[in-house]
Design a protein around this motif. Structure first.
Motif, mmCIF file in Angstrom:
data_model
loop_
_atom_site.group_PDB
_atom_site.id
_atom_site.type_symbol
_atom_site.label_atom_id
_atom_site.label_comp_id
_atom_site.label_asym_id
_atom_site.label_seq_id
_atom_site.Cartn_x
_atom_site.Cartn_y
_atom_site.Cartn_z
ATOM 1 N N HIS A 25 0.845 -1.199 0.000
ATOM 2 C CA HIS A 25 0.000 0.000 0.000
ATOM 3 C C HIS A 25 0.880 1.248 0.000
ATOM 4 O O HIS A 25 2.030 1.223 0.451
ATOM 5 C CB HIS A 25 -0.936 0.001 1.230
ATOM 6 C CG HIS A 25 -1.936 1.126 1.176
ATOM 7 N ND1 HIS A 25 -1.734 2.327 1.821
ATOM 8 C CD2 HIS A 25 -3.121 1.242 0.514
ATOM 9 C CE1 HIS A 25 -2.770 3.129 1.566
ATOM 10 N NE2 HIS A 25 -3.625 2.493 0.784
ATOM 11 N N TYR A 27 1.054 3.629 1.826
ATOM 12 C CA TYR A 27 1.518 4.115 3.142
ATOM 13 C C TYR A 27 2.671 3.292 3.699
ATOM 14 O O TYR A 27 3.113 3.514 4.828
ATOM 15 C CB TYR A 27 0.386 4.085 4.168
ATOM 16 C CG TYR A 27 -0.802 4.978 3.876
ATOM 17 C CD1 TYR A 27 -0.733 6.031 2.975
ATOM 18 C CD2 TYR A 27 -2.017 4.774 4.548
ATOM 19 C CE1 TYR A 27 -1.843 6.841 2.738
ATOM 20 C CE2 TYR A 27 -3.114 5.583 4.313
ATOM 21 C CZ TYR A 27 -3.024 6.613 3.408
ATOM 22 O OH TYR A 27 -4.119 7.405 3.187
ATOM 23 N N ASP A 41 -3.272 2.114 -4.175
ATOM 24 C CA ASP A 41 -4.263 2.437 -3.148
ATOM 25 C C ASP A 41 -5.094 1.174 -2.906
ATOM 26 O O ASP A 41 -4.867 0.135 -3.547
ATOM 27 C CB ASP A 41 -5.106 3.668 -3.533
ATOM 28 C CG ASP A 41 -6.060 3.458 -4.702
ATOM 29 O OD1 ASP A 41 -6.194 2.316 -5.194
ATOM 30 O OD2 ASP A 41 -6.682 4.445 -5.130
ATOM 31 N N SER A 42 -6.047 1.256 -1.995
ATOM 32 C CA SER A 42 -6.727 0.026 -1.610
ATOM 33 C C SER A 42 -7.522 -0.558 -2.782
ATOM 34 O O SER A 42 -7.599 -1.776 -2.923
ATOM 35 C CB SER A 42 -7.587 0.235 -0.374
ATOM 36 O OG SER A 42 -8.383 1.364 -0.513
ATOM 37 N N PHE A 64 -7.345 -5.452 6.952
ATOM 38 C CA PHE A 64 -8.518 -5.542 6.075
ATOM 39 C C PHE A 64 -8.108 -5.682 4.606
ATOM 40 O O PHE A 64 -8.835 -6.256 3.797
ATOM 41 C CB PHE A 64 -9.446 -4.331 6.272
ATOM 42 C CG PHE A 64 -8.958 -3.039 5.671
ATOM 43 C CD1 PHE A 64 -9.146 -2.762 4.327
ATOM 44 C CD2 PHE A 64 -8.309 -2.094 6.448
ATOM 45 C CE1 PHE A 64 -8.695 -1.562 3.765
ATOM 46 C CE2 PHE A 64 -7.852 -0.904 5.903
ATOM 47 C CZ PHE A 64 -8.055 -0.643 4.556
ATOM 48 N N MET A 65 -6.934 -5.170 4.257
ATOM 49 C CA MET A 65 -6.489 -5.239 2.858
ATOM 50 C C MET A 65 -6.132 -6.686 2.493
ATOM 51 O O MET A 65 -6.500 -7.181 1.424
ATOM 52 C CB MET A 65 -5.282 -4.321 2.645
ATOM 53 C CG MET A 65 -5.610 -2.858 2.873
ATOM 54 S SD MET A 65 -4.164 -1.806 2.661
ATOM 55 C CE MET A 65 -4.924 -0.209 2.979
ATOM 56 N N TYR A 114 -17.056 1.045 3.666
ATOM 57 C CA TYR A 114 -15.682 1.254 3.231
ATOM 58 C C TYR A 114 -14.964 -0.103 3.219
ATOM 59 O O TYR A 114 -15.270 -0.959 4.054
ATOM 60 C CB TYR A 114 -15.050 2.167 4.289
ATOM 61 C CG TYR A 114 -13.874 3.002 3.868
ATOM 62 C CD1 TYR A 114 -13.466 3.116 2.548
ATOM 63 C CD2 TYR A 114 -13.162 3.712 4.840
ATOM 64 C CE1 TYR A 114 -12.385 3.912 2.220
ATOM 65 C CE2 TYR A 114 -12.083 4.506 4.512
ATOM 66 C CZ TYR A 114 -11.692 4.593 3.193
ATOM 67 O OH TYR A 114 -10.622 5.379 2.882
ATOM 68 N N ASN A 116 -12.271 -0.504 4.350
ATOM 69 C CA ASN A 116 -11.600 -0.495 5.660
ATOM 70 C C ASN A 116 -12.552 -1.037 6.725
ATOM 71 O O ASN A 116 -12.977 -0.331 7.643
ATOM 72 C CB ASN A 116 -11.194 0.932 6.057
ATOM 73 C CG ASN A 116 -10.253 1.596 5.081
ATOM 74 O OD1 ASN A 116 -10.391 1.416 3.873
ATOM 75 N ND2 ASN A 116 -9.313 2.362 5.586
ATOM 76 N N THR A 130 -14.217 2.234 -1.854
ATOM 77 C CA THR A 130 -12.970 2.804 -1.337
ATOM 78 C C THR A 130 -13.102 4.318 -1.495
ATOM 79 O O THR A 130 -14.102 4.804 -2.057
ATOM 80 C CB THR A 130 -11.727 2.317 -2.119
ATOM 81 O OG1 THR A 130 -11.690 2.993 -3.373
ATOM 82 C CG2 THR A 130 -11.725 0.813 -2.329
ATOM 83 N N SER A 131 -12.089 5.038 -1.075
ATOM 84 C CA SER A 131 -12.185 6.498 -1.214
ATOM 85 C C SER A 131 -12.087 6.909 -2.688
ATOM 86 O O SER A 131 -12.410 8.034 -3.036
ATOM 87 C CB SER A 131 -11.121 7.182 -0.370
ATOM 88 O OG SER A 131 -9.863 6.660 -0.666
ATOM 89 N N HIS A 178 -5.935 10.795 9.879
ATOM 90 C CA HIS A 178 -6.486 11.923 9.116
ATOM 91 C C HIS A 178 -7.284 12.884 9.990
ATOM 92 O O HIS A 178 -7.405 14.055 9.670
ATOM 93 C CB HIS A 178 -7.361 11.380 7.974
ATOM 94 C CG HIS A 178 -6.562 10.654 6.937
ATOM 95 N ND1 HIS A 178 -6.242 9.325 7.060
ATOM 96 C CD2 HIS A 178 -5.986 11.093 5.791
ATOM 97 C CE1 HIS A 178 -5.503 8.965 6.014
ATOM 98 N NE2 HIS A 178 -5.333 10.012 5.238
ATOM 99 N N HIS A 201 -7.075 13.918 1.704
ATOM 100 C CA HIS A 201 -7.750 12.617 1.625
ATOM 101 C C HIS A 201 -9.145 12.756 2.243
ATOM 102 O O HIS A 201 -9.298 13.458 3.258
ATOM 103 C CB HIS A 201 -6.918 11.560 2.381
ATOM 104 C CG HIS A 201 -7.335 10.162 2.081
ATOM 105 N ND1 HIS A 201 -8.406 9.560 2.713
ATOM 106 C CD2 HIS A 201 -6.844 9.246 1.212
ATOM 107 C CE1 HIS A 201 -8.535 8.329 2.235
ATOM 108 N NE2 HIS A 201 -7.602 8.114 1.331
ATOM 109 N N GLU A 203 -10.772 11.068 4.204
ATOM 110 C CA GLU A 203 -10.911 10.693 5.618
ATOM 111 C C GLU A 203 -10.641 11.894 6.536
ATOM 112 O O GLU A 203 -10.724 11.773 7.753
ATOM 113 C CB GLU A 203 -9.942 9.562 5.965
ATOM 114 C CG GLU A 203 -10.369 8.219 5.421
ATOM 115 C CD GLU A 203 -9.311 7.145 5.611
ATOM 116 O OE1 GLU A 203 -8.413 7.312 6.450
ATOM 117 O OE2 GLU A 203 -9.378 6.132 4.890
ATOM 118 N N SER A 217 -8.429 10.223 -3.270
ATOM 119 C CA SER A 217 -7.827 9.016 -2.703
ATOM 120 C C SER A 217 -6.328 9.064 -2.961
ATOM 121 O O SER A 217 -5.845 9.890 -3.758
ATOM 122 C CB SER A 217 -8.409 7.783 -3.399
ATOM 123 O OG SER A 217 -7.936 7.718 -4.729
ATOM 124 N N THR A 218 -5.595 8.139 -2.355
ATOM 125 C CA THR A 218 -4.143 8.151 -2.559
ATOM 126 C C THR A 218 -3.802 7.847 -4.025
ATOM 127 O O THR A 218 -2.882 8.433 -4.582
ATOM 128 C CB THR A 218 -3.448 7.162 -1.600
ATOM 129 O OG1 THR A 218 -3.925 5.848 -1.843
ATOM 130 C CG2 THR A 218 -3.687 7.533 -0.152
#
Ligand code: 13P
Ligand code: SF4
Length: 311
Positions: A25, A27, A41-42, A64-65, A114, A116, A130-131, A178, A201, A203, A217-218
């Motif tokens: 990911h 991050y 991203d997710s 969760f991913m 989400y 997440n 997702t975002s 966030h 973002h 969030e 989103s990212t």
């Protein structure tokens, strides 16, 4: 050849021997991103996990991913290099009981959650999002009322971009990373970099979304920064997003000034993975993600609804 290079070579050998891929990911720390076959991203990582023909998926991300990868491709072995403190705390804020209760109170609403979230919560949902696609997923439904969780700030983002009545569940659902951002933070960094674009973002709190140049989103940030003529960006998401952006900019021989909105916006659960742990993970094939068959089948329906957007 130094110790780190040796380690990287060994990881690559193991990967080839075992037909494994490494997903990371945005991050993750830079050195983990650098060894990954795919960074994303997710949503992007979900799509890769669904399509991969590798036998083993090493997931460098949070719980969760990896669970989502298992749901989408259950015959594969999905491994997390570390399980201690690998949870996304937000994903644990929406247990299935809360969804059951909310459905009782709003029987005419659809449930969009989400990614997440825990697999057991996904099993109760009509769709995940997702975002990167939350507003589009909500619009897949004819119903006007949508139960949406767990992130209340993402709920705000969706409410603003659709005509639906969005009911956030649970009240107060948030990401602690966030949630930290304040208007003061934005004012301070903008004063220092007046020509910078502020990317936030979804969030993040509504007041930050409202003053941002872009809320994305990212994955959206990667595309935007690579294609924009702007030189300086304030990055309103987890700090290693800057590592991802630098990796992509370096690939095309560019460089930009990337400033974190806060230098302490760090998701602790994303920082437990090391190269040594990836090596051990591939040797010992641990820690394996295992989910109940029934949960996988039900959760897959909700994730597939989301992925239908990309087909
Ligand atoms: P993305 O969907 O933008 O990758 O975000 C996932 C996440 O956990 C954000 O905190
Ligand atoms: Fe979860 Fe927030 Fe970390 Fe994303 S940044 S994984 S939402 S705790």
């Amino acid at each position: 050849i130094n110790k780190k290079e040796k380690l990287i070579n060994h990881i690559n050998e193991l990967k080839n021997q075992k037909n494994a891929i490494i997903l990371a990911h945005n991050y993750q720390p830079r050195e983990i991103q650098e060894i990954a076959d795919f960074i994303g991203d997710s949503l992007e990582l979900c799509i890769i996990a669904e399509k991969t023909e590798a036998d083993i998926i090493v997931f460098c991300g949070v719980d969760f991913m990896a669970e989502t990868a298992k749901i989408l491709n259950p015959t594969k072995k999905v491994l997390l290099p570390e399980i201690v403190d690998s949870e996304c705390p937000m994903a644990h804020q929406l247990p299935p009981e809360v969804i059951i209760q909310a459905k009782k109170e709003h029987p005419d609403a659809k449930v969009v959650i989400y990614v997440n979230t825990l697999a057991s919560a996904k099993a109760m949902a009509d769709a995940t999002c997702t975002s990167a696609n939350a507003d589009k997923v909500v619009n897949l439904f004819e119903e006007d009322k949508i139960l949406f969780g767990p992130d209340n700030n993402l709920a705000y983002f969706v409410e603003k971009r659709t005509d639906k009545k969005i009911i956030p569940v649970p009240k107060g659902g948030h990401c602690y990373v966030h949630k930290m951002y304040t208007l003061e933070d934005a004012k301070k960094v903008k004063a220092e970099y007046p020509d910078a674009e502020l990317l936030i973002h979804p969030e993040s709190n509504p007041e930050l979304q409202d003053i941002a140049d872009y809320v994305m989103s990212t994955g959206g940030m990667v595309k935007h920064v690579l294609n924009s003529p702007v030189e300086t960006f304030i990055i309103g998401t987890e700090c290693d997003m800057i590592s991802r952006l630098n990796i992509e900019l370096e690939k095309v021989g560019k460089s930009k000034n990337l400033v974190p909105l806060r230098s302490d916006a760090i998701c602790k659960s994303m920082k437990n993975i090391t190269l040594e742990k990836i090596e051990t993970c591939l040797i010992e094939e641990k820690y394996e993600v295992n989910l109940d068959k029934e949960i996988i089948e039900k959760a897959k329906v909700a994730i597939d609804k989301m992925l239908s957007l990309n087909k």
